[in-house]
Design a protein around this motif. Structure first.
Motif, mmCIF file in Angstrom:
data_model
loop_
_atom_site.group_PDB
_atom_site.id
_atom_site.type_symbol
_atom_site.label_atom_id
_atom_site.label_comp_id
_atom_site.label_asym_id
_atom_site.label_seq_id
_atom_site.Cartn_x
_atom_site.Cartn_y
_atom_site.Cartn_z
ATOM 1 N N ALA A 121 8.981 27.109 -15.634
ATOM 2 C CA ALA A 121 8.992 26.130 -16.241
ATOM 3 C C ALA A 121 10.050 27.477 -16.924
ATOM 4 C CB ALA A 121 8.077 26.377 -17.736
ATOM 5 N N SER A 122 10.349 28.439 -17.632
ATOM 6 C CA SER A 122 11.182 29.632 -17.909
ATOM 7 C C SER A 122 12.372 29.116 -17.161
ATOM 8 C CB SER A 122 10.290 31.032 -18.100
ATOM 9 O OG SER A 122 11.561 31.838 -18.685
ATOM 10 N N SER A 125 13.972 25.977 -17.401
ATOM 11 C CA SER A 125 15.093 25.831 -19.403
ATOM 12 C C SER A 125 15.901 26.080 -18.689
ATOM 13 C CB SER A 125 13.439 26.087 -20.216
ATOM 14 O OG SER A 125 13.400 28.295 -19.531
ATOM 15 N N ASN A 129 19.760 21.825 -17.902
ATOM 16 C CA ASN A 129 20.182 20.686 -19.113
ATOM 17 C C ASN A 129 18.329 20.305 -20.021
ATOM 18 O OD1 ASN A 129 21.401 20.106 -22.042
ATOM 19 N ND2 ASN A 129 22.886 19.306 -20.806
ATOM 20 N N SER A 131 16.224 19.791 -23.057
ATOM 21 C CA SER A 131 15.512 19.964 -24.374
ATOM 22 C C SER A 131 14.153 19.594 -24.411
ATOM 23 C CB SER A 131 17.082 19.150 -25.446
ATOM 24 O OG SER A 131 16.791 17.780 -25.356
ATOM 25 N N ASP A 132 13.955 18.833 -23.490
ATOM 26 C CA ASP A 132 12.182 18.770 -23.620
ATOM 27 C C ASP A 132 11.927 19.622 -23.543
ATOM 28 O OD1 ASP A 132 9.877 18.140 -24.039
ATOM 29 O OD2 ASP A 132 10.371 15.580 -23.355
ATOM 30 N N PRO A 133 10.320 20.449 -24.118
ATOM 31 C CA PRO A 133 10.052 21.798 -22.817
ATOM 32 C C PRO A 133 9.398 21.017 -22.631
ATOM 33 C CG PRO A 133 9.730 22.223 -25.424
ATOM 34 C CD PRO A 133 11.026 20.856 -25.442
ATOM 35 N N THR A 136 10.029 20.109 -19.080
ATOM 36 C CA THR A 136 10.648 20.737 -18.430
ATOM 37 C C THR A 136 9.389 21.499 -17.848
ATOM 38 O OG1 THR A 136 12.477 21.975 -19.389
ATOM 39 C CG2 THR A 136 11.303 23.923 -18.124
ATOM 40 N N HIS A 137 7.758 21.546 -18.826
ATOM 41 C CA HIS A 137 6.444 21.949 -18.777
ATOM 42 C C HIS A 137 6.102 21.095 -17.348
ATOM 43 C CE1 HIS A 137 2.888 24.455 -18.480
ATOM 44 N NE2 HIS A 137 2.576 22.947 -18.384
#
Length: 181
Positions: A121-122, A125, A129, A131-133, A136-137
């Motif tokens: 995830a890191s 990110s 591109n 913006s929603d973590p 990403t997770h």
């Protein structure tokens, strides 16, 4: 001690492994094992922690210097599949959590999954591109779960190399992720 215990746990499974056999193979007394690890579960935890640390180091080192999301993903995946191939006993400990349900070892295995999910995830990110973590997770969870299943398949069919597993995974994943890069 960890290497030998890892081998015995992988060969026999946690329940059937004995501290007597581990001590004998290491060349120490059984009380010495208990002195270091307090219990068979404590020794198993130490093995899982060592495997988790090795996996983290392998994947982190692999992505150093990657300049694109695609390159980082490919290098990270290859490192994971090579780890599975090269550390079969450690991988065996990380994937057999069903026999450990209700133990702190099962919790340690979940910590390993979270470690890899957080790392992915890191990285995502930083490269994508998004913006929603939460998205990403979710993507990282998908990668971890999918790669675990693919690694088990590779284990069952040794003709599937780490490179082939990486290519299969990239063909599937990168098509959906490339528009976010």
């Amino acid at each position: 001690m960890i290497e030998v215990a890892e081998s015995v746990f992988a060969e026999r499974g946690y329940a059937a492994a004995s501290m007597d056999e581990i001590a004998e193979r290491v060349g120490v007394s059984k009380p010495m094992l208990y002195e270091y690890f307090q219990s068979k579960e404590g020794l198993l935890l130490a093995c899982i922690q060592a495997a988790r640390s090795s996996l983290r180091e392998a994947t982190e080192q692999a992505v150093l210097g990657a300049t694109t999301a695609e390159e980082a993903l490919r290098k990270g995946l290859l490192a994971f599949f090579e780890f599975v191939r090269d550390h079969r006993q450690a991988w065996s400990l990380l994937r057999h959590e069903t026999s450990l349900v209700g133990t702190s070892a099962a919790d340690e295995i979940e910590v390993t999954r979270r470690q890899q999910t957080d790392l992915i995830a890191s990285l995502m990110s930083g490269y994508l591109n998004v913006s929603d973590p939460t998205l990403t997770h979710a993507m990282a969870e998908f990668v971890v779960g999918g790669c675990e299943r693919l690694a088990i398949w590779c284990e069952q069919d040794e003709k599937i190399t780490p490179q082939a597993a990486t290519d299969y995974t990239m063909n599937l994943l990168w098509g959906g992720l490339r528009h976010l890069a």
